[in-house]
Every structure is written in structure tokens, then in C-alpha cells.
Design an enzyme around this catalytic site. Structure first.
Site, mmCIF file in Angstrom:
data_model
loop_
_atom_site.group_PDB
_atom_site.id
_atom_site.type_symbol
_atom_site.label_atom_id
_atom_site.label_comp_id
_atom_site.label_asym_id
_atom_site.label_seq_id
_atom_site.Cartn_x
_atom_site.Cartn_y
_atom_site.Cartn_z
ATOM 1 N N GLY A 180 27.566 58.733 62.701
ATOM 2 C CA GLY A 180 26.642 57.912 63.482
ATOM 3 C C GLY A 180 26.720 56.452 63.109
ATOM 4 N N ASP A 181 26.859 56.159 61.818
ATOM 5 C CA ASP A 181 27.015 54.769 61.362
ATOM 6 C C ASP A 181 28.295 54.165 61.939
ATOM 7 O OD1 ASP A 181 24.812 55.448 59.755
ATOM 8 O OD2 ASP A 181 26.127 56.067 58.124
#
Length: 304
Positions: free
Chosen positions: A248-249
Site C-alpha cells: 500500500g505504501d
């Protein structure tokens, strides 16, 4: 300038063993350590694309010094607030099953928090702040609201990658980007989201509540981007998932790096999906080369 904020960073110590026997002496096969934390991950992936950022947050002691030196060696700028206690060490045990031991982290004083807010006050209209992850117990629950309010007043854009009430409470300040996965989106609206079609109405509600751009990831089922002008759906590349940590980052970083370069939302979304997939298919965070290898597999269509 892009600034990333990690309120409770860590030194992640990863050990691999043939097996783990409780109460016995266990020896590792191999081990590694590196800085952990969602904001730090975003800075690391931005750096892969040659996009400058500055890492903010709280560090302390020998572990904090290690994180700062590691990032400087990678040519990533930092402007941390130093605290009295040591930055935490998180232990990741990899055997036939994976286990994690996450430490609480140092106490953050009111004065430490004031110093961080002073740094955020210096951001202006050409800056963007990425707020990612949970809030340490020693900080007020309103931490994100206080920080995005400062951004709103100064004209700085901001991105929030958080869950639940943390996310809901920043929406009135109009974040440039939020990135819930479909489980987190369902929890926000007390429902279950099972397929891409069900994402769209709830994504539009987040836009109505204040978000400028919403990316919703659905793991292997794809990803959606929704804003006031368009709804896009992307098929994700096919590959063996080796790692979900940091995916997600990586999506946030891929989006910001491409958007800073092109100012094109669709192209930024394409890089976002390729970056998240590249990390999922790797043992660590994605590389620029792996992202560009996957880009041709990211097929985007507009939903009308």
C-alpha cells in the site's frame, strides 16, 4: 517538496529459521535489518523513482540514529524530532509460519509534538505531506486532525493512508489522496465489499465527504480510482505474491512520483498499481526496474 511522516518508526529485525521451538535455543539461517514505518516506506519507494522527499517523525537513541544514517546513506533527506527514549525494534520471525513481535515505541512528550507541528507549519502551497500509519498511544487521538488542519491553513496538500475514524476525521480538510483497501472501505461504511462494482458508490461517497482522489485496492481483483471527474478501474499484473508488507505504501509512492512528473491522474494511477504489485511480488520494497517491467500489464478502463 514531498514530506513523509512516520510517527512511530522502527528498526525491523527479520530472522529466518528452519523451525522455531518455544523454550529452546534457536539459531537463524539468515537475518536482516532496515528502517520500518509506512512513511519511511513511501520515501524509500519515491527515492527509487528519483523523486525527492524528506522524512519526518520521531526518533531516539541508537536505533533512531541507525534509521537516520541508513536513510542518509540512501540519499533520503530527514528532519526528525529527537525524543529521549530509543526508537522501537520490531522482530519478524520467518519459519514455516510467520510471527511478529512489535514493540510499543518511545513516549512522545507534548514538547516533542509541538516541535513536529512547528516543522509542519513551514510547509507551503508547493508542498505535500504524506501521513501514514497509526498514532502512538502517547500522542493525542486528534494528532492527524491537528496536522492536516495546519496543512489546510498553509495551502499544503496532504495524503492520508490510515483506517477508520482517523481517516473519516480528515476528510473535511480535503486530502489530495486517500488509499483504503476494500476491507477498510467496507469497515468505514459498516458493510462488506466483495467485488469491484461495489467499490464505486462508496468511493464516490468519500469524494463527496472531501477526498480529492480515492484509490481502493482489491488485492488480486484490481484497483479503482475515483474522483469528482472520473472513475477508473485497473487490472493488476499477474504474479506470485511473496510479500504484502509495504504494498500500500508503494501504491502511494508510485502515484505521487508519477503525478509529480506528469500531472496526469491516469498515468499516476497506472504507476500506483504497478508499484503495489511490484512490492507484492518481491521480498522487499519495489524497484523502479520491477515497476516498469509490470507497467504494460496494468490495463485501465474508465467506468461511465
Amino acid at each position: 517538496m514531498i514530506y513523509t511522516l512516520t510517527l512511530n518508526p522502527s528498526v525491523d529485525y527479520i530472522v529466518k529459521l528452519e523451525s522455531f521451538q518455544l523454550g529452546e535455543l534457536n539459531r537463524t539461517i539468515n537475518e536482516a535489518k532496515f528502517p520500518g514505518g509506512k512513511g519511511i516506506n513511501v520515501s524509500t519507494v519515491l527515492n527509487q523513482f528519483g523523486t525527492k522527499s524528506k522524512a519526518l517523525g520521531f526518533i531516539g537513541g541508537f536505533t533512531g540514529a541507525y534509521i537516520e544514517q541508513y536513510l542518509h546513506n540512501e540519499k533520503i533527506d530527514t528532519d526528525f524530532v529527537e525524543v529521549d527514549e530509543d526508537t522501537r525494534i520490531n522482530v519478524k520471525i520467518k519459519t514455516s509460519q510467520e510471527s511478529e513481535i512489535n514493540a510499543i515505541g518511545p513516549n512522545i512528550s507534548e514538547q516533542n509534538f509541538i516541535r513536529l507541528k512547528q516543522k509542519i507549519h513551514h510547509l507551503g502551497a508547493d508542498d505535500l505531506l504524506v501521513l501514514a500509519g497509526s498514532i502512538p498511544a502517547s500522542l493525542p487521538k486528534t494528532t492527524y486532525e491537528e496536522l492536516v488542519k495546519i496543512c489546510s491553513e498553509s495551502g499544503a496538500d496532504f495524503v492520508v493512508d490510515a483506517e477508520g475514524d482517523l481517516l473519516k476525521k480528515v476528510l473535511p480538510y480535503r486530502p489530495f489522496l486517500i488509499k483504503p483497501n476494500h476491507h477498510e472501505l467496507g469497515e468505514l461504511f459498516d458493510t462488506t465489499i466483495a467485488n469491484p462494482a461495489e467499490v464505486i458508490p462508496y468511493g464516490k461517497r468519500l469524494v463527496d465527504m472531501g477526498a480529492k482522489n480515492v484509490i481502493v485496492s482489491l488485492a488480486g481483483a484490481g484497483a479503482a480510482l475515483i474522483n469528482s471527474g472520473m472513475t477508473l478501474f485497473a487490472e493488476v499484473p499477474k504474479g506470485e505474491v511473496k510479500n504484502s508488507v509495504g504494498a500500500g505504501d508503494s501504491m502511494v509512492a508510485g502515484f505521487l512520483a508519477a503525478y509529480e512528473r506528469t500531472r496526469n491522474i491516469e498515468e499516476a494511477f497506472r504507476y500506483s498499481v504497478a508499484s503495489g504489485s511490484a512490492t507484492a511480488f518481491s521480498l522487499g520494497l519495489c524497484t523502479k526496474e520491477k515497476v516498469e517491467e509490470l507497467l504494460p500489464q496494468v490495463h485501465i478502463k474508465e467506468i461511465r
